[in-house]
Structure formats: structure tokens, C-alpha cells
Design a protein around this motif. Structure first.
Motif, PDB file in Angstrom:
ATOM      1  N   PRO A 142      20.070 115.975  73.680  1.00 16.96           N
ATOM      2  CA  PRO A 142      18.872 115.989  73.234  1.00 16.96           C
ATOM      3  C   PRO A 142      17.823 114.696  72.770  1.00 16.96           C
ATOM      4  CG  PRO A 142      20.408 116.344  71.536  1.00 16.96           C
ATOM      5  CD  PRO A 142      21.219 115.823  73.645  1.00 16.96           C
ATOM      6  N   VAL A 143      18.256 114.207  73.404  1.00 25.25           N
ATOM      7  CA  VAL A 143      17.480 112.477  73.005  1.00 25.25           C
ATOM      8  C   VAL A 143      16.334 112.800  74.445  1.00 25.25           C
ATOM      9  CG1 VAL A 143      16.421 110.528  73.377  1.00 25.25           C
ATOM     10  CG2 VAL A 143      18.773 111.201  71.217  1.00 25.25           C
ATOM     11  N   VAL A 144      17.079 113.348  75.405  1.00 19.51           N
ATOM     12  CA  VAL A 144      16.315 113.234  76.940  1.00 19.51           C
ATOM     13  C   VAL A 144      15.107 114.434  76.659  1.00 19.51           C
ATOM     14  CG1 VAL A 144      16.466 113.979  79.193  1.00 19.51           C
ATOM     15  CG2 VAL A 144      17.844 112.077  78.495  1.00 19.51           C
ATOM     16  N   ASN A 145      15.842 115.228  76.071  1.00 23.16           N
ATOM     17  CA  ASN A 145      15.227 116.728  75.859  1.00 23.16           C
ATOM     18  C   ASN A 145      13.684 116.458  74.775  1.00 23.16           C
ATOM     19  OD1 ASN A 145      14.335 119.616  75.796  1.00 23.16           O
ATOM     20  ND2 ASN A 145      14.875 119.203  73.610  1.00 23.16           N
ATOM     21  N   GLY A 146      13.757 115.330  73.807  1.00 24.02           N
ATOM     22  CA  GLY A 146      12.370 115.349  73.646  1.00 24.02           C
ATOM     23  C   GLY A 146      11.403 114.725  74.417  1.00 24.02           C
ATOM     24  N   ALA A 190       9.964 123.642  72.255  1.00 18.49           N
ATOM     25  CA  ALA A 190      11.308 122.854  73.315  1.00 18.49           C
ATOM     26  C   ALA A 190      12.112 123.367  72.481  1.00 18.49           C
ATOM     27  CB  ALA A 190      10.679 120.594  72.572  1.00 18.49           C
ATOM     28  N   GLU A 191      12.320 123.310  70.899  1.00 19.58           N
ATOM     29  CA  GLU A 191      13.884 123.522  70.291  1.00 19.58           C
ATOM     30  C   GLU A 191      13.953 125.222  70.724  1.00 19.58           C
ATOM     31  OE1 GLU A 191      15.104 120.980  68.706  1.00 19.58           O
ATOM     32  OE2 GLU A 191      17.043 122.366  68.056  1.00 19.58           O
ATOM     33  N   MET A 192      13.237 126.064  71.044  1.00 19.03           N
ATOM     34  CA  MET A 192      13.785 127.220  72.053  1.00 19.03           C
ATOM     35  C   MET A 192      14.646 127.058  73.884  1.00 19.03           C
ATOM     36  SD  MET A 192      11.171 130.034  70.356  1.00 19.03           S
ATOM     37  CE  MET A 192      11.489 131.304  71.945  1.00 19.03           C
ATOM     38  N   VAL A 255      17.282 121.048  61.964  1.00 15.97           N
ATOM     39  CA  VAL A 255      16.501 120.405  63.786  1.00 15.97           C
ATOM     40  C   VAL A 255      15.947 118.773  62.648  1.00 15.97           C
ATOM     41  CG1 VAL A 255      14.118 121.522  63.174  1.00 15.97           C
ATOM     42  CG2 VAL A 255      15.181 120.625  65.331  1.00 15.97           C
ATOM     43  N   PHE A 256      16.766 118.146  63.957  1.00 17.43           N
ATOM     44  CA  PHE A 256      15.841 116.478  63.321  1.00 17.43           C
ATOM     45  C   PHE A 256      15.830 116.072  64.525  1.00 17.43           C
ATOM     46  CE2 PHE A 256      17.056 112.179  63.589  1.00 17.43           C
ATOM     47  CZ  PHE A 256      16.427 111.728  62.416  1.00 17.43           C
ATOM     48  N   ASP A 257      16.571 116.365  65.988  1.00 22.93           N
ATOM     49  CA  ASP A 257      16.822 115.035  66.860  1.00 22.93           C
ATOM     50  C   ASP A 257      15.153 115.141  67.467  1.00 22.93           C
ATOM     51  OD1 ASP A 257      17.788 117.283  67.917  1.00 22.93           O
ATOM     52  OD2 ASP A 257      19.441 116.951  68.756  1.00 22.93           O
ATOM     53  N   THR A 258      14.989 116.775  68.072  1.00 24.94           N
ATOM     54  CA  THR A 258      13.966 117.270  69.019  1.00 24.94           C
ATOM     55  C   THR A 258      12.201 115.986  67.603  1.00 24.94           C
ATOM     56  OG1 THR A 258      14.995 118.721  69.652  1.00 24.94           O
ATOM     57  CG2 THR A 258      12.553 118.456  70.326  1.00 24.94           C
ATOM     58  N   ILE A 259      12.545 116.442  66.520  1.00 24.41           N
ATOM     59  CA  ILE A 259      11.725 115.749  65.704  1.00 24.41           C
ATOM     60  C   ILE A 259      11.089 114.562  65.968  1.00 24.41           C
ATOM     61  CG2 ILE A 259      10.146 115.764  63.015  1.00 24.41           C
ATOM     62  CD1 ILE A 259      11.594 118.429  62.807  1.00 24.41           C
ATOM     63  N   TYR A 260      12.579 113.592  65.780  1.00 28.59           N
ATOM     64  CA  TYR A 260      11.992 112.211  65.865  1.00 28.59           C
ATOM     65  C   TYR A 260      11.478 111.496  67.397  1.00 28.59           C
ATOM     66  CZ  TYR A 260      13.746 107.735  65.002  1.00 28.59           C
ATOM     67  OH  TYR A 260      14.612 106.150  64.736  1.00 28.59           O
ATOM     68  N   VAL A 261      12.312 112.567  68.095  1.00 30.27           N
ATOM     69  CA  VAL A 261      12.296 111.458  70.126  1.00 30.27           C
ATOM     70  C   VAL A 261      10.872 112.524  69.944  1.00 30.27           C
ATOM     71  CG1 VAL A 261      12.620 111.726  71.927  1.00 30.27           C
ATOM     72  CG2 VAL A 261      14.342 112.045  70.025  1.00 30.27           C
TER      73      VAL A 261
END
Length: 341
Positions: A142-146, A190-192, A255-261
Motif C-alpha cells: 500500500p505504501v509503494v502504491n501511494g 489509486a484505491e480502485m 481507507v487510510f494508507d493511500t491517503i497518508y502517503v
């Protein structure tokens, strides 16, 4: 002398109570159920302990004024934190953003996953390679995705601007992550992209369990591809659709990790990507208002339960599909038409 017939006296049978066999079966079944419960008890107790303690602690925190920035004492305030939820404009804005984010990711995500699953169950060249490539987004952390989407939509060096300029869609560089609306749309994209592989695999497994003779019979009856999809595929994978809707709804609320990164931990710009879950994080760990943050977390849990119940009620009898004529055959139904002589 009259002939006499010698008969062997029959052996007396032991008296049996009426329904004795049923009684023995009932006792055996009760014994099996008790044994099964005994085997499951340790796992159930561990799960209850892991879930019950955090939920109970969050509920206890939500009933106290626990703001480390204001006071070191934490008085009991009852339901004041919950009353604040209804009067806090920041919470309402976060809730509105969450609804916008959830509706698009849930409905569009499930629809796209069904379409991809139908496509990947057809026979075509390189189908195995396509299925392997489908797993790539799911394999990315997830972090790499963000970080990846942050770089793609960077306003100065991102490849998104280069591609769109080349296609003539935009004239100059667009600062995707500087506008609340475009940043939210990038977040949805990004989330989808991250969640689509799981849902697609789920529907591929469901589609492969649909009997092929149903499609052959429908084809003989003259049903086209759209009718076969509407009256055979959708009703057959109805339970999977319900599961996907519930799971995707839960993920969209959490949802959290994508927003954070993607936003550098700010939920910006101007709070444009701060959903209700990220708002709970900012309240608890940035503002150190643990009592109010716990109340927000409890409200998220209530929302998850309400949405799950909503989807279950929508899919229960009277069936959502049957109520709309899907799967119903004959005059008035939308099922495959019967061939008439």
C-alpha cells in the motif's frame, strides 16, 4: 387323532419406546454439537479477546474528556463527545467526502471487477498472462502504491501530465494534488487500482462455478449475450456480489494508507482528501483529543454495521433481482424468451 402343527414359539422382542431411534439420533447430534463447540471455544475466546478489548477501551475513552493538549485529567463526560459529532462541521465535511469516495469506489469498483472477470473467463490468447498481470496491483504494498501514484500525478514531473498533453486533453501541466477535487479523484483512482484485483479474482471464481449447461440452454432458447449475463450470470453470482459490496464498503470507510502517503500525512489539500477515518486519525494523534477520536472511531464502526445490514436487506427476499424481473421467466419477466412455434 387330529394332526397337530408344531410351531416354534417366537422370541419375545425387547419393548422399544415410541420414537426411540429418533431420540438416540437427537442425543448423538447434541453430543456432536457440544464437541464441535468445545473444539471451537479456544479460537472463539482468542478472537473475542482481540476484538472485545479494543472496542471496549475505545467505548470507554469516548465517554471521557481525554485531550492531552488541554488537561492532564480526564473527567467522565458521558455522551458529550457523541453530541459533538452532530455539531462539528469538520466531521460532517469528512463524512460527505467519505460518502462520495465510497459510492464511487464501491459501485464502480464492483462493476469493473465483474466486467473484468467476465472478460478473463472467456477463451482468448494470452489469457493466462492477463490473469497474472491482474495480480500486479494487489502485489504492490500500500505504501509503494501511494508513492507511485504521487509520482505519476506530480504536477511538474508526473507522467500523467505528459500523457494527457500528448493526447491533447490538457494544454499545460495540471497540479493534480493541489486541488481538493482533483486530489480526491486521484485518491479514488489509486484505491480502485489497488483493490480491483481482489474483487476480480473473487468474481472469476464465482463465474467458474456457474454450470455451463445453463448458458447452452439459454443459447438454444435464443438468448443473446446480454440476456445470458442478466438472467444467468448475475443471479448465479448474487451472493458473491453481496459479499463484494459489503467488503468494499468496509474498506472504503477505513481507507487510510493511500491517503497518508498520497498527501504526505496531511489529508489535504485543504482537507480535500480527509475522509472520516483519516479525520479520526488526525483528531486522535495530531490534536491528541483521544476521547473525541474514540467517538469518531465508534461512529465508523456503527456506519460499517449499518452499511452491511443495508446491503443484506437489499439482497434478501423479496429478491432484489426477482423484484426487477431478473431471472424470472415467462411473460412479463426479463428472462430468456422461450422460442415460440
Amino acid at each position: 387323532m387330529p394332526a397337530t402343527t408344531l410351531t416354534t414359539p417366537s422370541r419375545p422382542h425387547a419393548p422399544t419406546a415410541p420414537g426411540g431411534g429418533r431420540l438416540r439420533r437427537g442425543r448423538a447430534e447434541r453430543g456432536d454439537r457440544r464437541f464441535n463447540l468445545l473444539l471451537m471455544a479456544p479460537a472463539v475466546l482468542v478472537v473475542l479477546a482481540l476484538f472485545a478489548y479494543p472496542i471496549g477501551y475505545a467505548g470507554w475513552l469516548s465517554l471521557h474528556q481525554w485531550n492531552d493538549k488541554i488537561s492532564p485529567v480526564h473527567p467522565y463526560t458521558g455522551t458529550d463527545n457523541y453530541h459533538q459529532l452532530f455539531t462539528d462541521p469538520a466531521y460532517r465535511e469528512a463524512l460527505n467526502r467519505t460518502v462520495y469516495f465510497s459510492v464511487i469506489t464501491v459501485l464502480a469498483g464492483v462493476a469493473l471487477a465483474i466486467g473484468l472477470a467476465v472478460l478473463l473467463t472467456q477463451q482468448f490468447r494470452f489469457r493466462a498472462l492477463a490473469r497474472v498481470l491482474l495480480l500486479v496491483p494487489w502485489a504492490v504494498p500500500p505504501v509503494v502504491n501511494g508513492i507511485m501514484w504521487h509520482l505519476i500525478f506530480d504536477g511538474d514531473t508526473g507522467i500523467a501530465n505528459t500523457v494527457l498533453r500528448g493526447l491533447g486533453i490538457i494544454d499545460g501541466n495540471k497540479q493534480w494534488l493541489s486541488s481538493p477535487t482533483s486530489a480526491m479523484n486521484v485518491l479514488i483512482f489509486a484505491e480502485m487500482w489497488k483493490l480491483l484485483p481482489f474483487l476480480t479474482l473473487l468474481f472469476i471464481a464465482a463465474l467458474q462455478s456457474v454450470p455451463a449447461n445453463l448458458y447452452r440452454a439459454a443459447s438454444i432458447d435464443g438468448a443473446g449475450a446480454i440476456r445470458r449475463f442478466a438472467f444467468i450470470t448475475l443471479p448465479s453470482i448474487r451472493t458473491t456480489i453481496l459479499f463484494a459490496l459489503i467488503v468494499q464498503s468496509m474498506w472504503s470507510l477505513k481507507v487510510f494508507d493511500t491517503i497518508y502517503v498520497l498527501t504526505g500525512g496531511s489529508g489535504g489539500p485543504a482537507g480535500g482528501t480527509t475522509t472520516v477515518n483519516f479525520f479520526a486519525y488526525l483528531t486522535t494523534f495530531s490534536n491528541l483529543d483521544r476521547g473525541y477520536g474514540a467517538a469518531i472511531a465508534i461512529s465508523i464502526m456503527a456506519l460499517v454495521l449499518l452499511i452491511a445490514v443495508f446491503w443484506m436487506l437489499l439482497f434478501r427476499a423479496p429478491s432484489w433481482f426477482v423484484a426487477r424481473g431478473i431471472g424470472r421467466r415467462g411473460p412479463g419477466g426479463l428472462g430468456p424468451r422461450r422460442r415460440t412455434a
